[in-house]
Design a protein around this motif. Structure first.
Motif, PDB file in Angstrom:
ATOM      1  N   VAL A  37       0.845  -1.205   0.000  1.00 15.63           N
ATOM      2  CA  VAL A  37       0.000   0.000   0.000  1.00 15.63           C
ATOM      3  C   VAL A  37       0.876   1.249   0.000  1.00 15.63           C
ATOM      4  CG1 VAL A  37      -1.648   1.334   1.369  1.00 15.63           C
ATOM      5  CG2 VAL A  37      -1.964  -1.128   1.078  1.00 15.63           C
ATOM      6  N   ARG A  38       1.902   1.246   0.819  1.00 14.68           N
ATOM      7  CA  ARG A  38       2.774   2.426   0.883  1.00 14.68           C
ATOM      8  C   ARG A  38       3.583   2.603  -0.397  1.00 14.68           C
ATOM      9  NH1 ARG A  38       4.511   2.639   7.243  1.00 14.68           N
ATOM     10  NH2 ARG A  38       2.414   3.147   7.946  1.00 14.68           N
ATOM     11  N   ILE A  44       1.592   7.200  -6.417  1.00 20.23           N
ATOM     12  CA  ILE A  44       0.629   8.311  -6.449  1.00 20.23           C
ATOM     13  C   ILE A  44       1.367   9.641  -6.290  1.00 20.23           C
ATOM     14  CG2 ILE A  44      -1.238   9.421  -5.158  1.00 20.23           C
ATOM     15  CD1 ILE A  44      -2.287   6.539  -4.573  1.00 20.23           C
ATOM     16  N   ARG A  45       2.263   9.732  -5.297  1.00 15.42           N
ATOM     17  CA  ARG A  45       2.971  10.992  -5.040  1.00 15.42           C
ATOM     18  C   ARG A  45       3.823  11.403  -6.236  1.00 15.42           C
ATOM     19  NH1 ARG A  45       2.371  15.431  -3.492  1.00 15.42           N
ATOM     20  NH2 ARG A  45       1.383  14.580  -1.677  1.00 15.42           N
ATOM     21  N   ILE A  46       4.509  10.452  -6.840  1.00 17.47           N
ATOM     22  CA  ILE A  46       5.354  10.761  -7.991  1.00 17.47           C
ATOM     23  C   ILE A  46       4.504  11.266  -9.148  1.00 17.47           C
ATOM     24  CG2 ILE A  46       6.848   9.737  -9.754  1.00 17.47           C
ATOM     25  CD1 ILE A  46       7.917   7.893  -7.474  1.00 17.47           C
ATOM     26  N   TYR A  52      -0.112  14.832 -13.022  1.00 19.63           N
ATOM     27  CA  TYR A  52      -1.266  14.027 -13.424  1.00 19.63           C
ATOM     28  C   TYR A  52      -2.432  14.299 -12.484  1.00 19.63           C
ATOM     29  CZ  TYR A  52       1.762  11.433 -16.549  1.00 19.63           C
ATOM     30  OH  TYR A  52       2.626  11.083 -17.556  1.00 19.63           O
ATOM     31  N   SER A  53      -3.650  14.251 -13.014  1.00 19.79           N
ATOM     32  CA  SER A  53      -4.839  14.484 -12.197  1.00 19.79           C
ATOM     33  C   SER A  53      -5.131  13.257 -11.341  1.00 19.79           C
ATOM     34  CB  SER A  53      -6.046  14.783 -13.085  1.00 19.79           C
ATOM     35  OG  SER A  53      -6.447  13.615 -13.784  1.00 19.79           O
ATOM     36  N   LEU A  54      -5.884  13.473 -10.268  1.00 17.71           N
ATOM     37  CA  LEU A  54      -6.223  12.375  -9.372  1.00 17.71           C
ATOM     38  C   LEU A  54      -7.056  11.316 -10.083  1.00 17.71           C
ATOM     39  CD1 LEU A  54      -7.063  14.334  -6.099  1.00 17.71           C
ATOM     40  CD2 LEU A  54      -4.874  13.425  -6.863  1.00 17.71           C
ATOM     41  N   GLY A  71      -4.781   8.331  -0.038  1.00 17.22           N
ATOM     42  CA  GLY A  71      -3.358   8.014  -0.032  1.00 17.22           C
ATOM     43  C   GLY A  71      -2.500   9.254   0.153  1.00 17.22           C
ATOM     44  N   ILE A  72      -2.883  10.325  -0.507  1.00 16.42           N
ATOM     45  CA  ILE A  72      -2.134  11.582  -0.382  1.00 16.42           C
ATOM     46  C   ILE A  72      -2.196  12.097   1.052  1.00 16.42           C
ATOM     47  CG2 ILE A  72      -2.113  14.015  -1.076  1.00 16.42           C
ATOM     48  CD1 ILE A  72      -3.009  13.017  -3.879  1.00 16.42           C
ATOM     49  N   ARG A  73      -3.374  12.020   1.676  1.00 17.12           N
ATOM     50  CA  ARG A  73      -3.508  12.468   3.069  1.00 17.12           C
ATOM     51  C   ARG A  73      -2.678  11.607   4.018  1.00 17.12           C
ATOM     52  NH1 ARG A  73      -8.915  13.088   1.763  1.00 17.12           N
ATOM     53  NH2 ARG A  73      -9.416  11.096   2.722  1.00 17.12           N
TER      54      ARG A  73
END
Length: 120
Positions: A37-38, A44-46, A52-54, A71-73
């Motif tokens: 998951v991490r 996602i962060r990269i 790129y949009s969510l 995930g960002i939070r």
């Protein structure tokens, strides 16, 4: 999920899997194990940092955009070691605009014409 992923997302996932020392197939799979998951959060962060949009990230990774937001939070509370691994993966991927531009589409196949002529 492999068939819907574009080459940029696949290269980011491969770099993250290598930086985290985990198998790519397990990282992309449905596992909820913390390490996988991490690693997905690092992807996602990269991709967010690359612009790129969510919703695009969610489509590429087979998840909803709200899962991407979650995930960002959650990334805010991770260790320095996690950020170092993510930075290593980010450095290994070329996300410059010239590298991420899609290639020209292939010429469309010629239309088949019916042997029958006249009004239908």
């Amino acid at each position: 999920m492999w068939d819907t992923m574009n080459h940029v997302t696949h290269s980011v996932c491969a770099a993250v899997a290598e930086a985290f020392g985990i198998p790519l197939a397990r990282m992309i799979g449905p596992s909820r194990n913390r390490i996988y998951v991490r690693a997905r959060w690092a992807v996602i962060r990269i991709m967010v940092d690359a612009g790129y949009s969510l919703s695009h990230i969610g489509r590429e990774l087979g998840m909803d955009h709200t899962t991407v937001m979650h995930g960002i939070r959650c990334m805010e509370n991770l260790s320095v070691e996690w950020f170092a691994k993510m930075s290593d993966a980010k450095a290994a991927v070329d996300l410059s605009p010239s590298a991420t531009e899609p290639t020209a589409p292939a010429a469309p196949a010629p239309r088949r014409t019916s042997a029958r002529r006249g009004p239908r």
